[in-house]
Design an enzyme around this catalytic site. Structure first.
Site, PDB file in Angstrom:
ATOM      1  N   ASN A  63       0.808  -1.221   0.000  1.00  0.00           N
ATOM      2  CA  ASN A  63       0.000   0.000   0.000  1.00  0.00           C
ATOM      3  C   ASN A  63       0.840   1.269   0.000  1.00  0.00           C
ATOM      4  O   ASN A  63       0.297   2.369   0.139  1.00  0.00           O
ATOM      5  CB  ASN A  63      -0.971   0.008   1.191  1.00  0.00           C
ATOM      6  CG  ASN A  63      -0.244  -0.008   2.528  1.00  0.00           C
ATOM      7  OD1 ASN A  63       0.974  -0.174   2.601  1.00  0.00           O
ATOM      8  ND2 ASN A  63      -1.002   0.140   3.608  1.00  0.00           N
TER       9      ASN A  63
ATOM     10  N   GLY B 252      -8.493   2.085   5.476  1.00  0.00           N
ATOM     11  CA  GLY B 252      -8.508   0.765   6.107  1.00  0.00           C
ATOM     12  C   GLY B 252      -9.025  -0.299   5.157  1.00  0.00           C
ATOM     13  O   GLY B 252      -9.994  -0.074   4.417  1.00  0.00           O
TER      14      GLY B 252
ATOM     15  N   GLY C  13      -7.110   8.155   1.110  1.00  0.00           N
ATOM     16  CA  GLY C  13      -8.031   7.132   0.649  1.00  0.00           C
ATOM     17  C   GLY C  13      -7.274   6.142  -0.216  1.00  0.00           C
ATOM     18  O   GLY C  13      -6.046   6.179  -0.315  1.00  0.00           O
TER      19      GLY C  13
ATOM     20  N   ASN D  34       2.639   4.297  12.314  1.00  0.00           N
ATOM     21  CA  ASN D  34       2.983   3.015  12.973  1.00  0.00           C
ATOM     22  C   ASN D  34       4.145   3.297  13.907  1.00  0.00           C
ATOM     23  O   ASN D  34       5.300   3.251  13.483  1.00  0.00           O
ATOM     24  CB  ASN D  34       3.447   1.958  11.947  1.00  0.00           C
ATOM     25  CG  ASN D  34       2.315   1.312  11.189  1.00  0.00           C
ATOM     26  OD1 ASN D  34       1.167   1.683  11.329  1.00  0.00           O
ATOM     27  ND2 ASN D  34       2.641   0.343  10.360  1.00  0.00           N
TER      28      ASN D  34
ATOM     29  N   HIS E  45      -5.509   6.397  10.051  1.00  0.00           N
ATOM     30  CA  HIS E  45      -4.368   6.629   9.164  1.00  0.00           C
ATOM     31  C   HIS E  45      -4.728   6.447   7.704  1.00  0.00           C
ATOM     32  O   HIS E  45      -3.870   6.577   6.831  1.00  0.00           O
ATOM     33  CB  HIS E  45      -3.209   5.703   9.530  1.00  0.00           C
ATOM     34  CG  HIS E  45      -3.296   4.307   8.977  1.00  0.00           C
ATOM     35  ND1 HIS E  45      -4.406   3.510   9.095  1.00  0.00           N
ATOM     36  CD2 HIS E  45      -2.374   3.550   8.297  1.00  0.00           C
ATOM     37  CE1 HIS E  45      -4.175   2.340   8.523  1.00  0.00           C
ATOM     38  NE2 HIS E  45      -2.967   2.338   8.027  1.00  0.00           N
TER      39      HIS E  45
ATOM     40  N   GLU F   3       2.003  10.073  -4.996  1.00  0.00           N
ATOM     41  CA  GLU F   3       0.901  10.628  -5.778  1.00  0.00           C
ATOM     42  C   GLU F   3       1.109  12.110  -6.085  1.00  0.00           C
ATOM     43  O   GLU F   3       1.761  12.837  -5.329  1.00  0.00           O
ATOM     44  CB  GLU F   3      -0.428  10.471  -5.021  1.00  0.00           C
ATOM     45  CG  GLU F   3      -0.891   9.037  -4.931  1.00  0.00           C
ATOM     46  CD  GLU F   3      -2.225   8.876  -4.234  1.00  0.00           C
ATOM     47  OE1 GLU F   3      -2.843   7.796  -4.404  1.00  0.00           O
ATOM     48  OE2 GLU F   3      -2.656   9.800  -3.513  1.00  0.00           O
TER      49      GLU F   3
END
Length: 411
Positions: free
Chosen positions: A173, A343, A317, A285, A340, A177
């Site tokens: 993930n 999900g 997103g 994290n 965060h 961008e």
């Protein structure tokens, strides 16, 4: 967007309660049970806070905030130590962008190693073959000495990539961008962590904690919740390692952003621009020493962002969905935290079974990104709806900017 405020309380037969900002968002049974398991540990402080993007993880749920006194749980940080987000606002606007963004994407992909080949070994395209001078300087001056100190105590950690992953993206993930906000200003945004070296440290200390539990015959609701008591050697060593990995992750994002900006500037596709208007770099994290309700505690956020009053954060997103720049409201019940991201709504394997390349092409229409079978597990529908996630945490953060993706680079 629906309006929700407040949290649900999940009561447990034994252990502390769980306060869950999950109104209007589905929570899988596995994740709920993991929260209940963690709540049974004797050193949890007051309660556990579950964010609206909560979903199953190893040991502890992703999207949970676990405050502790007297112990630390390596699996509650996870193996992508210091993973987080960085975003910068530029003085470019939509009118400055070319109609075809493929060259911009290609420039970024050439400047930032991404993905993984050869099982991470020699020739891996996700690592530097020849480390740039700037990256070598950061490794040498800011990270190497502390890393060597950790290795003297735990030499087994030195068995793979470290300096050659600094300034690289990774897989899964993690992404880079180019986005537009609600006023059509151009933003650059990226998501990554401490790469191979952080994964190694996380895995090593999680296993070491398991061994300690077995050695002292400590029974746990889940062995992955193994912990180190404070004032023990392994506790101190883990804190030292995790703090180093968090610093590595932050500098990794800094360097990638430098590389990305340089590549886009050199592409010849855009006019000269600056990127100092707004810069945000936040972990999601990690573990930190904080004060809550008059007590000094360790707060572990696994898939959660600190959201003290005025704190700026980033909630992305999925690729093809909106992302948000947010400002924390300082909600004390959440231990000053927010989600965060969106999900995951399903496992990667389930996403691969359920969706096709055509589905992915349709869901990422208008985004210059990979549209092949290898990224189907990251397709937007594999994630929870970001609008519902944001509505569920309306009392945790306020939305400052809404971003929509134009270019997305994934490994």
């Amino acid at each position: 967007m629906p309006e929700f405020t407040g949290y649900n309380v999940i009561t447990t037969e034994k252990g502390v309660p769980i306060k869950a900002w999950t109104k209007g968002v589905q929570v899988e049974d596995q994740a709920r049970q993991q929260l209940i398991n963690a709540a049974q540990l004797p050193f949890i402080y007051k309660w556990i806070a579950a964010m609206p993007d909560v979903h199953w993880g190893v040991g502890a749920t992703v999207g949970s905030v676990i405050p502790t006194k007297g112990a630390i749980i390596p699996a509650a940080v996870g193996v992508d130590i210091g993973c987080g987000m960085m975003a910068v606002q530029t003085d470019l606007n939509a009118n400055h962008l070319p109609d075809n963004l493929k060259a911009i994407r290609s420039a970024i992909e050439a400047a930032v190693p991404h993905g993984r080949t050869n099982h991470g070994g020699a020739g891996d395209r996700g690592a530097w073959g020849s480390i740039p001078g700037r990256n070598q300087e950061v490794w040498r001056d800011e990270l190497k000495q502390r890393y060597d100190t950790i290795l003297r105590k735990h030499p087994k950690l030195d068995r793979g990539n470290h300096a050659n992953h600094l300034g690289t993206l990774g897989t899964g993930n993690h992404f880079i961008e180019v986005c537009l906000d609600e006023a059509d200003h151009v933003w650059f945004m990226l998501h990554s962590g401490s790469r191979g070296v952080g994964n190694r440290m996380g895995s090593y200390f999680i296993e070491l904690a398991r061994k300690e539990m077995r050695r002292f015959y400590i029974n746990l609701p889940d062995i992955d919740l193994a912990y180190f008591p404070e004032h023990t050697e392994h506790f101190d060593d883990y804190v030292e390692a995790v703090e180093w990995a968090q610093d590595y992750a932050r500098r990794n994002r800094d360097l990638m952003m430098e590389q990305m900006i340089g590549a886009v500037q050199a592409s010849g596709k855009l006019p000269p621009f600056t990127t100092e208007l707004e810069v945000i770099n936040c972990h999601h994290n990690y573990v930190a020493r904080e004060s809550h309700f008059g007590e000094n505690v360790l707060v572990t956020r696994k898939g959660a962002v600190r959201a003290r009053e005025g704190d700026m954060g980033i909630i992305p997103g999925s690729m093809g969905a909106r992302s948000y720049i947010v400002r924390g409201k300082g909600n004390v019940e959440s231990f000053h935290s927010c989600s965060h991201g969106a999900g995951r709504a399903m496992s990667r394997n389930e996403a691969r079974r359920r969706f096709t390349v055509d589905d992915h092409i349709r869901m990422t229409e208008g985004v210059e990104c990979r549209k092949d079978e290898a990224v189907i597990d990251e397709t937007p529908a594999a994630y929870k709806p970001i609008d519902a996630v944001m509505a569920a945490q309306a009392d945790l953060v306020e939305i400052v900017h809404t971003l929509r993706q134009l270019v997305c680079v994934k490994g």
